[in-house]
Structure formats: C-alpha cells, structure tokens
Design an enzyme around this catalytic site. Sequence first.
Site, short mmCIF file in Angstrom:
data_model
loop_
_atom_site.label_atom_id
_atom_site.label_comp_id
_atom_site.label_asym_id
_atom_site.label_seq_id
_atom_site.Cartn_x
_atom_site.Cartn_y
_atom_site.Cartn_z
N CYS A 100 36.19 -18.15 95.65
CA CYS A 100 34.72 -18.01 95.57
C CYS A 100 34.20 -16.63 95.95
O CYS A 100 33.48 -16.00 95.18
CB CYS A 100 34.04 -19.06 96.44
SG CYS A 100 34.31 -20.75 95.85
N1 LIG Z 1 36.44 -24.84 95.57
C1 LIG Z 1 35.46 -24.31 96.29
O1 LIG Z 1 35.63 -23.87 97.43
C2 LIG Z 1 34.07 -24.24 95.73
C3 LIG Z 1 32.99 -23.99 96.60
C4 LIG Z 1 31.71 -23.91 96.10
C5 LIG Z 1 31.53 -24.04 94.72
N2 LIG Z 1 32.59 -24.27 93.89
C6 LIG Z 1 32.33 -24.37 92.46
O2 LIG Z 1 32.54 -25.71 92.05
C7 LIG Z 1 33.07 -25.73 90.72
C8 LIG Z 1 34.36 -26.51 90.72
O3 LIG Z 1 35.29 -25.85 91.55
P1 LIG Z 1 36.65 -26.54 92.02
O4 LIG Z 1 37.26 -25.56 92.95
O5 LIG Z 1 36.41 -27.93 92.47
O6 LIG Z 1 37.45 -26.55 90.63
P2 LIG Z 1 38.85 -27.23 90.31
O7 LIG Z 1 39.48 -26.39 89.26
O8 LIG Z 1 39.58 -27.53 91.58
O9 LIG Z 1 38.44 -28.66 89.68
C9 LIG Z 1 37.74 -28.80 88.50
C10 LIG Z 1 38.02 -30.19 87.91
O10 LIG Z 1 37.19 -30.35 86.76
C11 LIG Z 1 37.94 -31.05 85.77
N3 LIG Z 1 37.30 -30.87 84.47
C12 LIG Z 1 37.33 -29.81 83.62
N4 LIG Z 1 36.59 -30.06 82.52
C13 LIG Z 1 36.09 -31.31 82.66
C14 LIG Z 1 35.27 -32.14 81.87
N5 LIG Z 1 34.80 -31.73 80.69
N6 LIG Z 1 34.95 -33.37 82.32
C15 LIG Z 1 35.41 -33.80 83.52
N7 LIG Z 1 36.21 -33.06 84.32
C16 LIG Z 1 36.54 -31.83 83.89
C17 LIG Z 1 39.33 -30.46 85.91
O11 LIG Z 1 40.32 -31.31 85.31
C18 LIG Z 1 39.46 -30.38 87.44
O12 LIG Z 1 39.98 -31.57 87.99
C19 LIG Z 1 33.21 -24.25 90.31
O13 LIG Z 1 32.06 -23.85 89.62
C20 LIG Z 1 33.28 -23.54 91.63
O14 LIG Z 1 32.85 -22.20 91.54
C21 LIG Z 1 33.85 -24.40 94.37
#
Ligand SMILES: NC(=O)c1ccc[n+]([C@@H]2O[C@H](COP(=O)([O-])OP(=O)(O)OC[C@H]3O[C@@H](n4cnc5c(N)ncnc54)[C@H](O)[C@@H]3O)[C@@H](O)[C@H]2O)c1
Length: 456
Positions: free
Chosen positions: A271
């Site tokens: 991030c």
């Molecule tokens: N991980 C963090 O620390 C964090 C913190 C704040 C914000 N975010 C934001 O949250 C969002 C997700 O991050 P993350 O780290 O959880 O990502 P990640 O890659 O760990 O998980 C994303 C999930 O979404 C699924 N996915 C993809 N396309 C899909 C669809 N069409 N329908 C349903 N599921 C689908 C994937 O299979 C995966 O399981 C990003 O925008 C990220 O910037 C993450």
Amino acid sequence: MHSRKISVFGLGKLGATMAACFASRDMHVVGVDISDKTVESINSGTAPVSEPGLSDLISSNSQRLSATTDVQKAISETDISFIVVPTPSKDDGSFSLKYVSDVSNTIGRALAKKSRYHLIVLTSTVLPGSTQYGVQPILERESGKRCGKDFGICYNPEFIALGSVIQDFLNPDFLLIGESDKRAGNLLEDILKSVAQNDPPTQRMNYINAEMAKIALNSFVTTKITFANMLAEMSGKLPGTDVDTITDAIGLDSRIGRRYLKGGLSYGGPCFPRDNRALGYIADKFNCNSLISESTDQFNQYHLENTLGIIQDHTKVRGSIAVLGLSYKPNSNVLDESPGLYLAEKLSAIGYKVKAFDPVSMENVREILKDPIYCAESIHECLSGVETVVIANPDAKFSSISAVDIHQNQRTVAVIDCWRMLRNELENKDRIVYVGLGIGKQSTQHKSHLAKIWNA
Ligand SMILES: NC(=O)c1ccc[n+]([C@@H]2O[C@H](COP(=O)([O-])OP(=O)(O)OC[C@H]3O[C@@H](n4cnc5c(N)ncnc54)[C@H](O)[C@@H]3O)[C@@H](O)[C@H]2O)c1
C-alpha cells in the site's frame, strides 16, 4: 435492529478479514470470489490468506459466514455489498480499475433483477474520480436503475495494517464515508458503528474528498516515516546522537506524535509505496507540484541503497551475509516491495554469499529467492558461519539473538541492526562490530569533523 445481511466481493487479505469481522458482530455474511479455492477455504472454515487470528475468527463464526462464486445469489440474499477486489498499480503510478469494473458489471446485472434497495460500498483503494466516473455509470447502465433512488453507493476505504487487520478493522481511528446521498451514508454509518468496538468519529463527504483523503493519509504517513529515516541517516554520522532519543522526544509533541516515527529501513508493502506515488500521479495530471510525494519516494529508495552501502562497507568482497527479516514487516508473509528481500537479492547479485531467513514468510520466500541465495530453516542456521548479519525487519523473534548465537565461529562478525533491537546485547562485545542504524559514530574522525565546523 434486524440482523444485517452483507456480501463481500473479493476475499483476499482485506476482504476475507472484513467478512469474518462482520460475521463476528452477528451479521450474516456471504463472501464472493472468482477463485474456487478461496470460496472452498471459507466454506471449510479456514482462512484463504495468512493473517493473525483470521482462521479462528472464520471457524468460530462459520454459521453466519459462507462463500460463493454466484454473484446473483449474493446480491439477492443481502442488502449491502462491499467491493474489496484488487486495484493494481500501473507503470504510470495510477491504479487499474479493471477488477472493480468487472465486479461492478456483474453486480449491476444482478441488481437489475432485484426489487429492493441495495447499497454498494467500494472499499478497494481508488483514485479521485473513480467512483463517480468509473463505478457509478457501470452500475446504473447494467442495472437500468438510478443511483440515489433505487440503490446507493459509498466509497469507504479502510486504514488497516497487515498483521493487525482484525484489531484495526474493529477499532478504527475514524470512519471515512464518501456517499452518493444521505440515505446511503446513513445506512453505512449505522453498520460500521455497530461493527466497531470503539465508537469512532465519522467523517462523511462526497466521493472525491474521501478518495483524496485515503491516498493523502497513506502518503502523509510515508513522508513521516521518511523524515524519521532521514534523521536516522544523520544520527548515524553525528557523534553522540541516537535517532530513538530524538524521535521519542519530538514524538511527544502533539503536532507530531510517536507512531510511524521510528528511524529504520525503508518502508515497503502493498500500500504505502504505491499510494504515495498515486498522489503524485494525480498532482501531475492537474499540473500541481508533486515534489513532496516524489522526494519521499526517492528518499525511500536512496535510503535502501545507502543501507546497502553500509553493509558492503562492513563485509569483505564475496563475503557471507545473513539477512534476517524478508517480509516487508513483521507478522506478515507479504513480500511486495520488501526492503529485506531487496537487500538479499541485491547483495547476492553483487557477489556476496547470502543466507536468508524470515520467521513467517519462508514459504513465499522460497518461491522468489533463487540460487545461489540460501534459504535457511532457522535463525540459528542463518547465522552460522557468516561474516555479516543484517536485521532487516523488527520481528520480535530477532530480539532474542545473543552474542553466543552470532559467534558460532572464531571470526569477527559485523551486525547491521536496522532497528537497533540488539544494541544492549551486542554493543561493545568482543569480536562483534555492532552497527545500529541511526546511532552516531564516536570515532575521532567524526568528532573532529563536528568540532571543525565550530572552530573554523
Ligand atoms: N491489503 C491491505 O493492506 C490493504 C489495505 C487497505 C486497502 N487495500 C485495498 O483493498 C483492495 C484489495 O486488496 P487485498 O490486499 O485484499 O487484495 P488481494 O489481492 O489480497 O485480494 C483480492 C481478492 O479479490 C478477488 N477478486 C478479483 N476479482 C474479483 C471479482 N470480479 N469478483 C470477486 N472477487 C474477485 C481475488 O480472487 C482475491 O481473492 C485493494 O484495492 C487494496 O489497495 C488493501
């Protein structure tokens, strides 16, 4: 109040934890993911991603938590949907809306078949304008319905840190809601307040202010970290200084605060680096000056190279080096933009014999670090026979390393301790050259350099 029915789209590092937290607060949750493996994992009561406490939270709330790949089912069975899919960075620093658009298309089509009001909450990190001009038109077009009347949209980013996602999600400093209209904002605030354990204040606004606030906050934190790292570099050279003494003092000023003000190795992770670059991208797009975010990014990389130089200064050519701490931070197996991983790869490419160990992420590390880097099985094995030890992340397990652990042979060992965890144990020990990043050198050369400034 009747029990809320919530769907969470995207069951990754953030979404899976959010789904389990909602279920733990008595809500009925349907998780949706395109990955069959992820869906099966949730349905069998286990965590699809590594996060402390998540498996227990999922298994102990399994009667209220299920997962599916069926979007229509999730929309018709729930009242509110959170979108938590990836928004990967592009080369120009912006975020791709591809996954958000894909999921908005399928949610929109499912909404077309639903007669009740539905609230869609975008939690994925997006750039200013994405909710208004990216998500809302897709949902309206595919559903044939009107936002603000038939359904509502909110942008509600999370400020969690990996490794403490459950605690952070349930105890937020504040709730940030960008809303299409009052009804949508009221409903979301109501839910989030009933989930939070700590009665956080709420900030409600339009979409774009919330989108700016999210990346502004992360960018600000990277600048704060980098300021402490700049002080660490200076303290490492000014005789008699010690970065912790300085940051502990100035952190008591209420304008500054102590959190994220510890000099150490550069920041990394999925991030911080990208959110800071994204703020610069938006500034550039509107011909605004992006100097602060750019120089934070540049200093962060420079600081890593500078640390690489310190390690090289203390190791003979082709010498052997143990790098401890390969995740971008402790208690996480995430390796994205990890400073420890970067150092291990760079030192090996330069020609050093590198051994690497991390208490949490070795499974992922083994997939990335290739020969000739040796992936050790334990701290003890990693330390054996090396000339230099680098503590790259402040994992609590490293704090129990003793001089005896380091002296597994007769030679002198240099310890580059980026977080000063072993200062009490190792400073002034025989056959150990202890280099705590941010601790001023007391050499005659450094002292006379300082004295000269005032005796000129
Ligand atoms: N991980 C963090 O620390 C964090 C913190 C704040 C914000 N975010 C934001 O949250 C969002 C997700 O991050 P993350 O780290 O959880 O990502 P990640 O890659 O760990 O998980 C994303 C999930 O979404 C699924 N996915 C993809 N396309 C899909 C669809 N069409 N329908 C349903 N599921 C689908 C994937 O299979 C995966 O399981 C990003 O925008 C990220 O910037 C993450």
